[in-house]
Design an enzyme around this catalytic site. Structure first.
Site, PDB file in Angstrom:
ATOM      1  N   LYS A   1      -4.653 -14.544   8.434  1.00  0.00           N
ATOM      2  CA  LYS A   1      -3.538 -13.108   9.892  1.00  0.00           C
ATOM      3  C   LYS A   1      -5.136 -12.966  10.676  1.00  0.00           C
ATOM      4  CE  LYS A   1      -0.964 -10.242   6.457  1.00  0.00           C
ATOM      5  NZ  LYS A   1      -0.563  -8.964   6.391  1.00  0.00           N
TER       6      LYS A   1
ATOM      7  N   TYR B   1       8.926 -12.486   9.256  1.00  0.00           N
ATOM      8  CA  TYR B   1       8.702 -11.365   8.792  1.00  0.00           C
ATOM      9  C   TYR B   1      10.378 -10.350   8.271  1.00  0.00           C
ATOM     10  CZ  TYR B   1       3.564 -10.613   8.008  1.00  0.00           C
ATOM     11  OH  TYR B   1       2.107 -10.663   7.283  1.00  0.00           O
TER      12      TYR B   1
ATOM     13  N   PHE C   1       7.343  -0.489  10.789  1.00  0.00           N
ATOM     14  CA  PHE C   1       5.727  -1.075  11.572  1.00  0.00           C
ATOM     15  C   PHE C   1       6.482  -2.572  12.102  1.00  0.00           C
ATOM     16  CE2 PHE C   1       6.292  -1.368   6.535  1.00  0.00           C
ATOM     17  CZ  PHE C   1       6.219  -2.857   6.574  1.00  0.00           C
TER      18      PHE C   1
ATOM     19  N   ARG D   1      -1.067 -12.692  -5.276  1.00  0.00           N
ATOM     20  CA  ARG D   1      -1.416 -11.161  -4.479  1.00  0.00           C
ATOM     21  C   ARG D   1      -2.543 -10.285  -5.319  1.00  0.00           C
ATOM     22  NH1 ARG D   1       2.535  -9.746  -1.407  1.00  0.00           N
ATOM     23  NH2 ARG D   1       2.436  -7.600  -2.058  1.00  0.00           N
TER      24      ARG D   1
ATOM     25  N   THR E   1      -1.677  -4.004  -0.765  1.00  0.00           N
ATOM     26  CA  THR E   1      -1.497  -3.796   0.755  1.00  0.00           C
ATOM     27  C   THR E   1      -2.301  -2.678   1.482  1.00  0.00           C
ATOM     28  OG1 THR E   1       1.013  -4.362   0.149  1.00  0.00           O
ATOM     29  CG2 THR E   1       0.530  -3.451   2.547  1.00  0.00           C
TER      30      THR E   1
ATOM     31  N   ARG F   1      -8.750  -7.833   0.252  1.00  0.00           N
ATOM     32  CA  ARG F   1      -8.287  -6.813   1.279  1.00  0.00           C
ATOM     33  C   ARG F   1      -9.527  -5.592   0.945  1.00  0.00           C
ATOM     34  NH1 ARG F   1      -2.010  -7.200  -0.630  1.00  0.00           N
ATOM     35  NH2 ARG F   1      -1.178  -7.971   2.327  1.00  0.00           N
TER      36      ARG F   1
ATOM     37  N   ASN G   1      -4.681  -6.370   7.693  1.00  0.00           N
ATOM     38  CA  ASN G   1      -5.184  -6.812   5.846  1.00  0.00           C
ATOM     39  C   ASN G   1      -6.027  -7.872   5.474  1.00  0.00           C
ATOM     40  OD1 ASN G   1      -2.596  -6.976   5.663  1.00  0.00           O
ATOM     41  ND2 ASN G   1      -2.049  -5.716   4.838  1.00  0.00           N
TER      42      ASN G   1
ATOM     43  N   HIS H   1      -1.922 -13.073   4.037  1.00  0.00           N
ATOM     44  CA  HIS H   1      -1.096 -13.089   2.831  1.00  0.00           C
ATOM     45  C   HIS H   1      -0.552 -13.894   1.520  1.00  0.00           C
ATOM     46  CE1 HIS H   1       3.818 -12.373   3.195  1.00  0.00           C
ATOM     47  NE2 HIS H   1       3.784 -13.829   3.155  1.00  0.00           N
TER      48      HIS H   1
ATOM     49  N   GLU I   1       9.725 -18.428   3.121  1.00  0.00           N
ATOM     50  CA  GLU I   1       8.398 -19.255   4.060  1.00  0.00           C
ATOM     51  C   GLU I   1       7.208 -20.011   3.566  1.00  0.00           C
ATOM     52  OE1 GLU I   1       5.663 -16.284   1.387  1.00  0.00           O
ATOM     53  OE2 GLU I   1       6.753 -13.814   2.785  1.00  0.00           O
TER      54      GLU I   1
HETATM   55  N1  UDP Z   1       1.783  -3.151   7.140  1.00  0.00           N
HETATM   56  C1  UDP Z   1       2.438  -2.040   7.844  1.00  0.00           C
HETATM   57  N2  UDP Z   1       2.290  -1.116   7.579  1.00  0.00           N
HETATM   58  C2  UDP Z   1       2.681  -0.577   6.149  1.00  0.00           C
HETATM   59  C3  UDP Z   1       3.088  -1.862   5.609  1.00  0.00           C
HETATM   60  C4  UDP Z   1       2.868  -3.230   5.988  1.00  0.00           C
HETATM   61  O1  UDP Z   1       1.448  -2.807   9.357  1.00  0.00           O
HETATM   62  O2  UDP Z   1       3.230   0.286   5.777  1.00  0.00           O
HETATM   63  C5  UDP Z   1       2.156  -4.602   7.431  1.00  0.00           C
HETATM   64  C6  UDP Z   1       0.920  -5.325   6.361  1.00  0.00           C
HETATM   65  O3  UDP Z   1       0.306  -5.985   7.718  1.00  0.00           O
HETATM   66  C7  UDP Z   1       1.730  -5.903   5.376  1.00  0.00           C
HETATM   67  C8  UDP Z   1       3.132  -6.357   6.150  1.00  0.00           C
HETATM   68  O4  UDP Z   1       2.999  -5.073   7.109  1.00  0.00           O
HETATM   69  O5  UDP Z   1       1.023  -6.887   4.533  1.00  0.00           O
HETATM   70  C9  UDP Z   1       3.880  -6.883   5.174  1.00  0.00           C
HETATM   71  O6  UDP Z   1       4.233  -5.517   4.392  1.00  0.00           O
HETATM   72  P1  UDP Z   1       4.259  -5.811   2.568  1.00  0.00           P
HETATM   73  O7  UDP Z   1       4.976  -4.868   2.601  1.00  0.00           O
HETATM   74  O8  UDP Z   1       5.345  -6.866   2.653  1.00  0.00           O
HETATM   75  O9  UDP Z   1       3.160  -5.910   1.845  1.00  0.00           O
HETATM   76  P2  UDP Z   1       2.274  -6.999   1.906  1.00  0.00           P
HETATM   77  O10 UDP Z   1       2.647  -8.190   0.708  1.00  0.00           O
HETATM   78  O11 UDP Z   1       1.394  -7.933   2.249  1.00  0.00           O
HETATM   79  O12 UDP Z   1       1.109  -6.629   1.385  1.00  0.00           O
HETATM   80 MG    MG Z   2       4.987  -9.099   1.329  1.00  0.00          MG
END
Ligand code: UDP
Ligand code: MG
Length: 140
Positions: free
Chosen positions: A9, A49, A57, A85, A91, A102, A112, A115, A126
């Site tokens: 990112k 997204y 968010f 992952r 996250t 992370r 973070n 992705h 994706e």
């Molecule tokens: N995100 C955020 N606030 C939150 C949760 C997620 O800004 O409370 C952002 C963060 O950059 C995250 C992305 O949105 O990586 C996608 O969220 P997701 O729940 O899919 O998390 P990921 O799969 O990336 O762990």
């Molecule tokens: Mg996700």
């Protein structure tokens, strides 16, 4: 073999840790099957997204992911989706296991670093979002 989409990112590119992220995937034996740098427009970011459209968010997230260049890549390997992952960590970096990307580098739950697709269905959306079939190497 499974394929997944990963992204360094804008915060990861800014922090000069593109190589660090890729190294962690490679060290785990995962293969890079496609890779390029791109800067998303806000509309593209919203489409990428789209699954989070109703989340509070969403606006900030799409602004963040389009604020600067990102590195998009297709990663291949056995159980690649889950393994990527696991290497990324949770996250929220406060909840991420020590030694994950992370935990080591993220600023907060939004910024973070990385992705990774969360399911085969997500990967199927994706990967073609960024790469067409001829750009994804076989037997890499
Ligand atoms: N995100 C955020 N606030 C939150 C949760 C997620 O800004 O409370 C952002 C963060 O950059 C995250 C992305 O949105 O990586 C996608 O969220 P997701 O729940 O899919 O998390 P990921 O799969 O990336 O762990
Ligand atoms: Mg996700």
């Amino acid at each position: 073999m499974q394929q997944t989409l990963s992204i360094v990112k804008p915060d990861g590119v800014q922090k000069n840790i593109i190589g660090e992220v890729i190294t962690r995937f490679e060290r785990a034996g995962l293969k890079i099957a496609a890779l390029r740098m791109v800067k998303l427009g806000i509309e593209e970011a919203g489409r990428f997204y789209i699954v989070h459209k109703e989340r509070p968010f969403y606006g900030e997230l799409t602004a963040f992911i389009s604020e600067g260049p990102i590195v998009v890549m297709v990663i291949e390997g056995k159980d690649a989706i889950k393994r990527v992952r696991d290497i990324m960590g949770a996250t929220n970096p406060k909840e991420a296991r020590p030694g994950t990307i992370r935990a080591d580098f993220a600023t907060n739950i939004e910024r973070n670093i990385v992705h990774g697709s969360d399911s085969p269905e997500s990967a199927a959306y994706e990967i073609p979002f960024f790469f067409s079939a001829p750009d994804i190497m076989k037997n890499s």
